[in-house]
Design a protein around this motif. Structure first.
Motif, PDB file in Angstrom:
ATOM      1  N   GLU A 103      -9.490  -2.343  -4.988  1.00 54.89           N
ATOM      2  CA  GLU A 103      -8.718  -2.239  -4.847  1.00 54.89           C
ATOM      3  C   GLU A 103      -7.571  -1.135  -4.386  1.00 54.89           C
ATOM      4  N   PRO A 134       1.124  -1.388   0.211  1.00 52.06           N
ATOM      5  CA  PRO A 134       0.304   0.196  -0.080  1.00 52.06           C
ATOM      6  C   PRO A 134       0.906   0.986  -0.109  1.00 52.06           C
ATOM      7  N   ARG A 151      -5.289  -1.222  -1.552  1.00 51.14           N
ATOM      8  CA  ARG A 151      -3.625  -0.555  -1.831  1.00 51.14           C
ATOM      9  C   ARG A 151      -3.316   0.496  -0.987  1.00 51.14           C
TER      10      ARG A 151
END
Length: 261
Positions: A51, A6, A55
């Motif tokens: 997503e 991330p 992330r």
């Protein structure tokens, strides 16, 4: 190259110009940084919610609130239906000016504050445009001056003439090849127009301001058309100095009337 982890979030304890910020605000800043690092442009699609959660290692509610913050700022656009999703947006000049105007609303700006900056920038803008404007652009400036062919006969007409006269300067800013200079000059003209209306600086009508302002604009158009840069600079400088003095006198008169009432 695939990204394996991330994106780091800004540390609220070391972030400049602020103290602790909420998690959605920090995520919104991280998303903006992520977009800039990838040189994304208006219309580029952003990752989906799942997503983004992976992330930035954040829960759905935090991601949604961060996206709402960015949408309110005009930095992302959300579309529904087939092909929908979140896309990189672009803050318009009008929106940016409106946000800045809201900020300065609480700063109690004076006529002197505005003209200090106008004196520094607008003569240089005029000089830079000398000999660079085409026939249509010159005609646009002449069309603005034609809106006020004679002095105002009422406070309401004076107000409209003030606003129209400032449109002349906004049009010059529009013609600038420098987007930053153009934006700042346009914003100053816009905020001065608002100040004129809010503080009733048009009442009573000011014949000296009309005569001097219109004569300066006509002389400036001639200098711009004929490419006389130094003359254009001098005309605009004199116009700024004269307009500031007259507007300050008008401001003082309005304040005396306000106190008397």
């Amino acid at each position: 190259m695939p990204e394996t982890g991330p994106a780091p979030l800004p540390d609220p304890d070391t972030a400049p110009r602020s103290g602790r910020r909420s998690r959605p605000l920090r995520v919104a800043e991280a998303i903006k940084s992520w977009v800039v690092e990838r040189n994304m442009r208006r219309g580029d699609r952003l990752p989906g919610e799942a997503e983004l959660m992976a992330r930035f290692a954040m829960a759905k509610g935090t991601i949604r609130e961060a996206m709402r913050i960015l949408e309110a700022q005009g930095l992302i656009e959300t579309r529904t239906g087939p092909g929908g999703g979140s896309f990189v947006g672009e803050v318009t000049a009008d929106r940016a000016k409106a946000l800045l105007a809201n900020y300065f609303y609480f700063k109690d700006l004076s006529v002197a504050d505005i003209y200090q900056l106008r004196r520094a920038l607008e003569p240089e803008l005029a000089a830079a445009l000398a000999g660079k404007l085409d026939a249509d652009q010159i005609a646009a400036l002449e069309g603005i001056v034609a809106r006020y062919p004679r002095p105002a006969e009422s406070a309401e007409e004076e107000r409209d003439q003030h606003v129209a006269s400032l449109a002349f300067h906004r049009k010059l800013a529009e013609f600038s090849g420098n987007p930053l200079l153009g934006f700042v000059v346009d914003f100053m003209a816009s905020i001065l127009a608002d100040l004129t209306v809010y503080r009733r600086l048009y009442d009573p009508p000011n014949r000296a301001l009309y005569d001097r302002g219109r004569a300066s604009q006509l002389a400036l158009i001639a200098a711009l058309r004929e490419g006389r840069a130094e003359e254009a600079r001098a005309i605009m400088r004199g116009h700024m100095e004269g307009a500031e003095a007259l507007m300050q006198a008008q401001e003082a008169q309005v304040m005396r009337r306000f106190i008397a009432e």
